[in-house]
Design an enzyme around this catalytic site. Structure first.
Site, PDB file in Angstrom:
ATOM      1  N   LYS A 455       0.809  -1.217   0.000  1.00 34.95           N
ATOM      2  CA  LYS A 455       0.000   0.000   0.000  1.00 34.95           C
ATOM      3  C   LYS A 455       0.853   1.282   0.000  1.00 34.95           C
ATOM      4  O   LYS A 455       2.042   1.247   0.346  1.00 34.95           O
ATOM      5  CB  LYS A 455      -0.953  -0.017   1.203  1.00 34.95           C
ATOM      6  N   ARG A 550       2.330  -7.434   8.499  1.00 36.95           N
ATOM      7  CA  ARG A 550       1.429  -6.435   9.095  1.00 36.95           C
ATOM      8  C   ARG A 550       1.847  -6.083  10.522  1.00 36.95           C
ATOM      9  O   ARG A 550       1.703  -4.940  10.946  1.00 36.95           O
ATOM     10  CB  ARG A 550      -0.006  -6.945   9.046  1.00 36.95           C
ATOM     11  N   HIS A 563      -1.900  -6.352   1.074  1.00 35.13           N
ATOM     12  CA  HIS A 563      -3.186  -6.999   0.793  1.00 35.13           C
ATOM     13  C   HIS A 563      -2.909  -8.207  -0.092  1.00 35.13           C
ATOM     14  O   HIS A 563      -1.903  -8.257  -0.806  1.00 35.13           O
ATOM     15  CB  HIS A 563      -4.123  -6.020   0.075  1.00 35.13           C
TER      16      HIS A 563
END
Length: 590
Positions: A455, A550, A563
């Site tokens: 991201k 994460r 993702h």
């Protein structure tokens, strides 16, 4: 005076052969600035050296010295030269040389070598067998020694550009390079940094569209190769010019002149010439200048010299059902202790056909039918093993195919150690050749693809760390592109949640900058990528999966760094839409 004293403390002065020999006994790494008496050491590099000594020398593994070439016999080839030269001494050997005050290159070289020394001292790695530099007369043509070159071996750097990678031309280009007799020493797929592009393409920096070119090269995946000439002549022929002095022969029986056969000679083309003749040079850029190649090898493959001589191989290994059920942990422990790395493993119940294929060498034995029953009675453990000279080491470790032969020729082998009563065969299997291994690995561990996304909130440094995580987990980055995900593009990736109330917040996060969209390939790719990502909430990830991406890089549920597709069907559909290529159906595996 204070400044002068600080410089002396920073770099040991070496001005005689005896001091030179004494300096080579230093523990760790010594960086030597070779200078001439008339021009002195390179002062421009001293701030860098002082910074590195402060940051890296807590364990006293880093030393700096200045060596006067005029008074040291070993350095006579450097006399009367004004260009700065930096030598790197490890364990009593000069193992690398950098010509010129190239601060970024020297900085990276020192960091890499100190990291190696620390791992060696901690027992985490074995000292690499460095190629020691011998000094020759630098007036001789191309006489400069390098850790990457010799009279027989010169290297080129090739970069297969992003548009060629996207068009899946990499395999075709590599195949042509190998068919021409060149050797691909090492290769990697990566997104080049802006600085790497500017350094590699500095000769075209003054062209008006160079900035657009930099953007193009940094927005997609490139394939970087280090290529050597190899030992065989290139299988390309070129006709020689006819020789007017060659006598024409007469066929006396038929009374007509016979022209002499046209002489042909084999010519070795350079890599650049060869690619041009194959009409693929526009897809692949080459650098073959010795000085530049050495610099770019250090930039792209800083560990090249330590891994170049390793013959890393992958093979398939198998623990038959009885051994898997009873002694699995013992065998896996031995595999680890013998230096093998287990890249993939899976229990698998073989079909009768698969068992007959793997046991074909026993098909004429009386116990063959019983063996097939045993092989299909329960799960075997299939493994993909990696190590230097893996094929031979595994054969020697497990021993012959029968217990009787093993007891005679290799009584210490695993065949004897784990023999099963009533079944006189080796309870372990290994591929019989590298070609067979490649086929077996693809059969038992069929590659699968998934879509992955990094991201926009992830920094460039964090992105590089995540890409490192991905490679270390065994994924191949098959395709990659950097793009701004507008609503239309985001809908393709997040189709399952685009009707949810919070989706507008997802779009807002994605609109903040460029995302990195990738196709990742490996066996069990979808679930392995989801496992590597960790739970959606970074706080939960830190508790349940602290080593996940994460947990390391996410800051909130929306800004959780990465993702990935939820299942294989979603992955295939999204990849087709994002990369506009057809992905063959790939079920969950055998």
């Amino acid at each position: 005076m204070a400044s002068k004293k600080r410089e002396i403390q920073l770099q040991t002065v070496v001005n005689s052969q005896s001091l030179w020999d004494e300096m080579l006994q230093n523990k760790g790494l010594t960086v030597i600035d070779v200078y001439q008496a008339w021009c002195g050491p390179c002062k421009a590099m001293q701030p860098l050296f002082r910074k590195l000594k402060n940051e890296l020398n807590e364990d006293e593994l880093l030393h700096f010295a200045v060596a006067e070439a005029d008074n040291i016999v070993t350095l006579q080839s450097f006399r009367d030269k004004c260009e700065p030269v930096f030598l790197f001494s490890v364990n009593g050997k000069i193992i690398a040389k950098i010509i010129g005050a190239n601060a970024p290159l020297v900085n990276q070289k020192i960091i890499n070598l100190i990291d190696e020394e620390r791992k060696i001292e901690a027992g985490e790695m074995v000292r690499p067998q460095y190629h020691e530099i011998t000094f020759v007369d630098s007036d001789a043509e191309d006489g400069e020694e390098s850790p990457y070159e010799s009279a027989e071996q010169l290297y080129s750097i090739a970069i297969i550009k992003p548009d060629a990678v996207i068009a899946r031309k990499s395999l075709e280009i590599k195949k042509k390079i190998l068919e021409a007799g060149f050797v691909i020493e090492i290769e990697d797929k990566r997104v080049l940094t802006e600085q790497q592009v500017r350094d590699f393409y500095s000769q075209i920096a003054d062209q008006p569209d160079f900035e657009d070119f930099v953007l193009f090269m940094t927005n997609g995946l490139s394939h970087i190769l280090v290529i050597s000439q190899g030992n065989e002549e290139q299988p390309a022929w070129e006709e020689t010019e006819p020789n007017p002095e060659t006598e024409t022969k007469v066929d006396e029986d038929h009374h007509h002149e016979v022209a002499p056969p046209t002489l042909r000679k084999e010519k070795r083309y350079s890599l650049q010439e060869y690619l041009e003749r194959q009409h693929i040079s526009q897809l692949c850029d080459i650098e073959d200048s010795i000085a530049n190649v050495n610099k770019f090898i250090d930039m792209f493959f800083p560990d090249f010299k330590s891994v170049k001589n390793l013959k890393l191989e992958k093979i398939l290994a198998l623990l038959r059902p009885d051994l898997f059920q009873e002694k699995k942990e013992n065998v896996l422990g031995i595999i680890h202790d013998e230096g093998f790395k287990i890249l993939m493993q899976r229990p698998i119940v073989l079909s009768e056909e698969e068992a007959q294929t793997l046991c074909k060498e026993y098909e004429n034995e009386d116990y063959f039918e019983n063996l097939i029953k045993k092989m299909t009675s329960g799960p075997s453990l299939a493994l993909v093993l990696l190590r230097d000279n893996c094929l031979q080491h595994w054969k020697e470790l497990i021993g012959p195919s029968s217990v009787e032969k093993a007891k005679t020729s290799l009584p210490e082998s695993l065949c004897v150690q784990f023999a099963v009563e009533g079944l006189p065969i080796n309870q372990l299997y290994g591929s019989d050749s590298l070609e067979t291994a490649e086929k077996e690995i693809r059969y038992f561990f069929p590659p699968q693809q998934t879509l992955a996304l990094i991201k926009p909130h992830v920094t460039q440094e964090q992105r590089e760390e995540i890409l490192k995580y991905i490679k270390e987990a065994g994924f191949e980055i098959t395709q990659m592109k950097e793009m701004l995900l507008n609503e239309e593009a985001a809908d393709k990736i997040y189709s399952k949640i685009k009707t949810k109330d919070f989706y507008k917040d997802v779009l807002e996060v994605l609109s903040e900058g460029l995302s990195l969209v990738m196709i990742l390939t490996k066996w069990n790719a979808v679930s392995d990528w989801r496992r590597l990502m960790g739970p959606v909430d970074p706080d939960e990830a830190k508790l349940l999966s602290p080593d996940s991406i994460r947990a390391q890089f996410g800051t909130s549920v929306l800004k959780n760094a990465v993702h990935g597709s939820s299942n294989i069907h979603e992955a295939m559909e999204t990849i087709n839409q994002m990369f506009e290529v057809l992905v063959p159906e790939n079920p969950e595996g055998n």
